[in-house]
Design an enzyme around this catalytic site. Sequence first.
Site, PDB file in Angstrom:
ATOM      1  N   SER A   1       0.816  -1.223   0.000  1.00 18.65           N
ATOM      2  CA  SER A   1       0.000   0.000   0.000  1.00 18.65           C
ATOM      3  C   SER A   1       0.843   1.263   0.000  1.00 18.65           C
ATOM      4  CB  SER A   1      -0.898   0.038   1.244  1.00 18.65           C
ATOM      5  OG  SER A   1      -1.849  -0.969   1.184  1.00 18.65           O
TER       6      SER A   1
ATOM      7  N   GLU B   1      -3.390 -13.849   1.654  1.00 19.02           N
ATOM      8  CA  GLU B   1      -3.685 -12.901   2.712  1.00 19.02           C
ATOM      9  C   GLU B   1      -5.167 -12.841   3.016  1.00 19.02           C
ATOM     10  OE1 GLU B   1      -1.043  -9.350   1.779  1.00 19.02           O
ATOM     11  OE2 GLU B   1      -2.205  -8.712   3.537  1.00 19.02           O
TER      12      GLU B   1
END
Lengths: 395, 395, 362, 362
Positions: free
Chosen positions: A128, A243
Site C-alpha cells: 500500500s 492474505e
Amino acid sequence: MDLSYGSRYDDFREEVRSFIETHRHLAAPDWDVSDRTKLQEWQQLLIEQGYVGRTIPKQYGGYGAEPDILEARIIADEFARAGITQGFSGQGIAYLMPALLAMGTDEQKERFIPPTLRAEMLWCEGYSEPNAGSDLASLKTSAVLDGDEWVVNGQKIWTSTAESADWMFCLVRTEPDAPRHKGISFLLFSMKSPGIEVVPLKTMSGTHQFNEVFFKDVRVPKDQIVGQRGDGWKVANLVLEHEREDLGDPNFTQQRLNFLIDLMKTETVDGRRLIDIPVYRDRLMQFQAEVMALRFNDLRLLSAKLHNKNATLASMVMKLQGCEVRHELEGFAIDVLGEHGLLYEDAPYVRNDGSWQANYMFNLGLIIGGGTAQIQKNIISERGLAMPREPRPAS
Amino acid sequence: MDLSYGSRYDDFREEVRSFIETHRHLAAPDWDVSDRTKLQEWQQLLIEQGYVGRTIPKQYGGYGAEPDILEARIIADEFARAGITQGFSGQGIAYLMPALLAMGTDEQKERFIPPTLRAEMLWCEGYSEPNAGSDLASLKTSAVLDGDEWVVNGQKIWTSTAESADWMFCLVRTEPDAPRHKGISFLLFSMKSPGIEVVPLKTMSGTHQFNEVFFKDVRVPKDQIVGQRGDGWKVANLVLEHEREDLGDPNFTQQRLNFLIDLMKTETVDGRRLIDIPVYRDRLMQFQAEVMALRFNDLRLLSAKLHNKNATLASMVMKLQGCEVRHELEGFAIDVLGEHGLLYEDAPYVRNDGSWQANYMFNLGLIIGGGTAQIQKNIISERGLAMPREPRPAS
Amino acid sequence: MEFGLSQEQTLLQDSVVQYLNGAAPLDRIKRFVNNCEPRADDVWSGMVDLGIPSLIIAEEHGGIGCELLDAALVAESLGSCAAPVPFAATAVMVPWAIAEAGSDEQQLRWLPKLAEGEVIAGAAVTEAISTRLDAGVHANGDTLSGRALFAIDFEADVYLIADRDLSLYLVDADASGLRRRPLTTIDKTRRYGELVFENVQADRLPGSSDPEVCRRVIDAGRIILAADTLGASQRMLNKAVNYSKERMQFGRPIGSFQAVKHMCAEMAAQLEPCRAMMWYAAHAFDARPEEARLTICHTKSHLSEVGKFIARTSTEVHGGIGFTDELGLHYWFKRIGANRQLLGGPTQLREEAAMRQGLVEA
Amino acid sequence: MEFGLSQEQTLLQDSVVQYLNGAAPLDRIKRFVNNCEPRADDVWSGMVDLGIPSLIIAEEHGGIGCELLDAALVAESLGSCAAPVPFAATAVMVPWAIAEAGSDEQQLRWLPKLAEGEVIAGAAVTEAISTRLDAGVHANGDTLSGRALFAIDFEADVYLIADRDLSLYLVDADASGLRRRPLTTIDKTRRYGELVFENVQADRLPGSSDPEVCRRVIDAGRIILAADTLGASQRMLNKAVNYSKERMQFGRPIGSFQAVKHMCAEMAAQLEPCRAMMWYAAHAFDARPEEARLTICHTKSHLSEVGKFIARTSTEVHGGIGFTDELGLHYWFKRIGANRQLLGGPTQLREEAAMRQGLVEA
C-alpha cells in the site's frame, strides 16, 4: 458426507498432541521477535518435526512432505487448541514463500527460502501507498535501473513489522509508460539498505502495529526481482490471495464468542447475570448462528481443497462476512458491559484486558484493510456472480 | 421554540372539529369512486366550507383563502383524527392542480380546475413505462402533431385509478431529436378517447391497484398541452415533488404502530402477552423511536415551510426513511404473530384483515415506486450532500 | 408556532464552534489526550467568557436563565468539536439539581460560582440507573459510604452524588474519606473516574427526597449526551463527505462511486431526523414535562444507534487514513461510543421507555 | 473426510429441478394457485416416479433408505422451484415418526403406502412448539379433542398429531368427529389448515411416550423448511443477477451500477455460507444427534433472516416488475416468508438454542 478424518489422521493428531505436550515449554510467541534465539530454536524444532515448512522441499530447508491438507489442518488445529504458536509465521513464510516457489528463480529459492523458514530472515510487505489503497495498481514508488542496480524512491504505508523485519518484498513501478497493471515489478531488498526510513504509524486503538516506510535512492541489486519486469502484479496477486483467506477466520471468532459467553455468565447488572437478560441472549444466539455458518463454510472449503472441488463463491465471501461478524460481535460485547465497556488500557475493572474495545477498532481496520468491504463486494459481484463491470468513464 | 399554534388557530381547530362532528355521516370514502354522487356532494360541502381547494382562487371554483400552512395542517389533522376522508383527493387534485396553477394557461385553468376540484373530472397519471422506470426520462410513448391534433402511441404502466379516471395527464415524447429531458411534453386527454386500452395489473399482494394503459393512435387536441413543447420534464417535476412528500408519511406509520401495540397487548403465545416478551418489546420500542424521529422531523418541515426556512435535507430523507420503517414495522408485526402472521384474505383467525401482510408487500412497493431507494440515495448524495455525479460512461 | 431554532440559538452554536475551532483545534485535543491533562484550563476559560457554564443558571444567581434546549445545542457544538472540556455535569446536571432541590443557602453558595466557571462540578449518578460490580453509595444520615463509578466531569471541585434511594448530595472533592481514582476509557477527550466513600460528610439537597428529582437530573444528562452524539455524528458525516470529494482512486474522487455516495446518503438519511428529535426532547424537558422522559429515552437510544452506524461508516469511507491516530477521526468515533454507554445504553433506555408507557408488567 | 455432496446427491437435486422445470413451470404454479387446486396430482405423480416420497423410508418398507440430508437436498430443490407439492410432512416428518415410534403393524400399514406416494400424510405439531388462541389437542385414552392449527401438507389422507404431552397419533382424514378447515395464507404454493377434533379415534404411536421423539420430528421439519428457504433464496438471488444483466436503464444494464452489484454481492455473501450450514445440520440429525438440535435451530433461524433479506432485496433489484403478480417472483418471496413463521420463528428458535446449551435459567 464423512466428517471423520480416518485412523491414519487420528494417529497423526495424537502424534502432534503428544509433541506439543512434551515441548510446549519451549514455545516462543510469534508476535515477540525480541528474543530471536528462542524464536529460531523453536522454529528449528518445528521444522525438524515437520510442523513448519512441512511441504517445502528438503533442498530449501523444509521437511519435504507431500502436501496434505488434512495434516496441515490438524497441525493448525492442535496448536490453536493448545494456545501456543505454530512456530514463526511472519509475512515471509506465509505470503512470500509460496510466491517464490511459484515464480522465483532456483537461485532465489536457494538464497531466500532457507533463512526465511528458519526465521533468520524476517520479512515485511511493501504494497500500500498513501495514494494507492483500494486502487493498489496506481502505486507510484519507482525503481529505475541504473547499471546493475535498481534505484528505489517513494513511500509505503501500513507496513506491519517493518521495524523488526530484515528484508522487504515490495511492489515498485519500473515501467512508467506501460499500462498501470503491467508497469509494476516485485523486488526484494534488505531493510538495512541505505536510504530506508521506518516511521511508526499509530492507529486509532492506540497501538503501533503499522509503519510508514520511506525510500530515498535505495539501491537494490538487479537480480533481486521476482519474475520479469512488469510481472509484479501477477506475483502480488499470488500473495494477496493467501492474505485474504487469513482475514476473518471464523475459528478465531468462535474463540471470542466463547469468551463472551463466559463473560455474560459471570458479569451481572442489578444482580442479574447478563446472559439472563433476554434481549442480550437473543442477540448472542444470533451471533452464534452467524459464526456457525462461517465455521461450516470453512469446513466446506477445507473439504473442497481436499477433493479439488470448486467453491469459489464460498471462499470469496469469507473475508467480507468474517470481518463484519467479528467487528459486530466485539461491539455487542461492549454494549452488554454497559459503562464498563468503555474501560481501556490500564483502567481498573477493565474486562479481558480491554480487548473488546481494541478488537472493535482493529476489526474495523480489517474491514477496511486487505481490500475494503466495497472492493470485496465488487469482486464478489464481478468474479463470483459474473455481473458487468462499471463502464469506463469518458475522459 | 413555540409548539402552540396560538388562539386564532385553536379557534379554527374547534370550528373544523365541530363541522366534522355535525357532518361526518355524509362523508364519502375517497377510495370508493363507485357512488359519484355521494362523492361529489361531500366534496361540494367541503369546498364551500373551505376544507377542500382552500387556497384555490374563487374564479376556479375554490375557496380563495390565503395560503396558511397551519390551517391546512389543522384540517388534515382533524380529519385524520376523526378517521374520515378529507374529501376526494385523487391525483388530479393532489398533483395536477398545483402544476396547472403554476404552468397552465388561463384557459386550461378555467376548463380543468373547477370540475377536477368538484370531483367531476377524475384523473390518472401517465408517467412510468415498462422500459422507463428509474430512468423515467427515457420514456418512449410518442405524440406526433398531425394537423391540430397530437397522435399518441405507446404504453404506460403503474397507472393507478386508470380504470375509473375520466382523464389522464401524461408524459409523451414529442421531440425525438432533442436531448432526452428536452424532448418530453405534458399532455391532458380524456380516457374515453378512442385507442386507449386499460389492462389491470395485479401485484404481488393480490390486489388490482395498478394498470397498464396502451395507446394506439389516440388523438388529442393540440391545445391540451401544459407548458410548451419540450417543457414536460419541468411540469412533471412539479408533480413528482408533491408525490414524494406524500410517501412515507410518519403520521400514518404512527397509526400502524399504535395498532401493533394494541395487538401485542391482547394477543398471547403460551399464555403470555406478546408485549411481555422482552425481545419483542425491545424491537417495538426501537420502532417507536424511529417513528418518533420522523414525526418530529415532519413537524420541523411544517415549521420550516411556515417560516420559509431551509430544510432541504430533512425533507429529502422522508421518503427513504419513512418507507423503510413502514416496511420493517409490518414485517415485525408478522413475526410477533408467529404462524398467524401468515394468514391472509378470507382466512379464519386473520388479524387486522390481513393488513400486516398486505402492507408488508405494499410498502416494499413504496420503497421501489416513486423513485427507488437507490435513486433516493443518489438524490440525497448529489443534491443534499453535493457529492459528485458518477462520471458519464465512455460510449 | 415555531419548531426550530431561533437566531440567538443558532448564533450561540456558531459562537461555540468558532471559539473551539480557534482554541481547541485537533492539535490542542491531541495535546490534552497525549499529556493526560486533567483540565484544559485555556479552553475552559474561553468557554467561561462565552457564558457557557452559566447558561441554565437563573439570572438571580448570575446565570443567563436559558432552557435545557440551549444547553443541548451547546452540547451539540461540543460534540462537533470533540471539545476537551467538562459540560454535562458542571453546566447542566449539577446546577439544575441545585436549583431544583437545593436549599437557598446551597443555591447561593454554589450557583454563582458554577455560573462563573470558578467551580467545576462532577456528577456520579450511574448507580441510580443500574448497578454493576456491587458499586453504589448508601447514606447514613449525612454520611456517605460506598463506591460510585463513572463520575462525569471527573476532574472537579465538587460532586453531585446519588445514593441508593436516589437522594442527592454534594461532596467536596477534598472531603475527608473520599478517594478519587481516574478511569481510563476509550474517550480521552473527557475525564471519568471512580469515587470511593468512607464515611464522607455530605451536603444533602433537601428537595431530593422525591426520587423524581434524581431521575430528572438523569434525563437532563441523557439529552446532553445525545446532543453531543448528534454534533459528533454530523461532524463525522461532513468529514466523510469532504474526504470523499478529495480522495482520488481509480482516477476519480471516491465520492463519485455509487457505493460511497450511498454510504453517505444513508448516514444523512438516518442522522437528519435526529436533529428535530433532539430539539423536541430537550424542549420537552422544560416545556412538556409529561412527554420528556419518553422522548429523551428514545432520543438517546436512537441517536446511540445512528451514531454507532455513522462512526463506523465514516471511518470506512476514510479508508486506511481514517484508522490512523494522526487524522484524529477516532476522537469523534470514541466520543460517540462513550456517549452510547453512559447513563444507560440503548437496551436499558428502550426498557425504560416501555415502562414509562406502562408496557412492562410490574 | 468429505464435507460436501456426493455425485448421487447432486444428481438427485438436479433430477428434481429438471423434472419440476418441465412439469411445474411458472404457468403450472399459477394455475395451481389461481384455481385453488387442493393437490397438483400431475406434478405429484412425477415426484413419485422419482422416488421422492420413499426417500427416507427403509428399503424393507419399499423405500430408498436415505438419510435426512438427502431429503433436505430435495427440499432445497423444491424451494428453488416453488413446487406445488406436499413434502415436509408426507415425505419426512410422518414416515420418520412412524419408523421411529410406530408399532410393527403401523409401519407395515403406512410406510409402503407413503413410499408409493399413494397416501399423503399431513402433520399438525405446531402446538408442541407454542400455543396461540388456546389451540391444542388433548388425548383421553386414544380419543383426541381440541384444535390443531397450521397442519402442514394439509390436503392429506392421514395426519400425524401431537397432543399436549407431545405424544404422537395418526388420524384418518375422514375419521368421524374430525373437521378440517383450510387456512388461506400468503404462501399458496402449499396448503395449510386447521384440524378440529371432537372425540376422534386416533392411533397412537407407542414409541412416542418419550417426548424427544416429537421434538426430533420437529427438528426434521425445521431443517426441511430451512432447506426450502435456501433453495428459494438461491433462486431469488439468481433471478436478481440475471435480471440485472438484461434490464437497461440510463443506457446500461442496471447490473453495472455499483449499488445493484453490491446488493447482489451482499445477498451472495449472506447466503453462500448457509449452504454448508444446512448440510451440516441435516447430516447431524442422523450422524451427530448430540449436535443436531442446536445446529438445526441455528440453521433455521439464520436462514430465515437471510431469506427475508434476500426476498426483499431481490424484489428491489427487479424494481416494479418484481412487484407484479405476472412475473411470479412473489411465489418465492412468500414461500420464504412462510418457512420463516412455520415450526418456530427466529426468536423462538434462538431461545431454544440457548436452552439447549443451558444458557437459560430454569
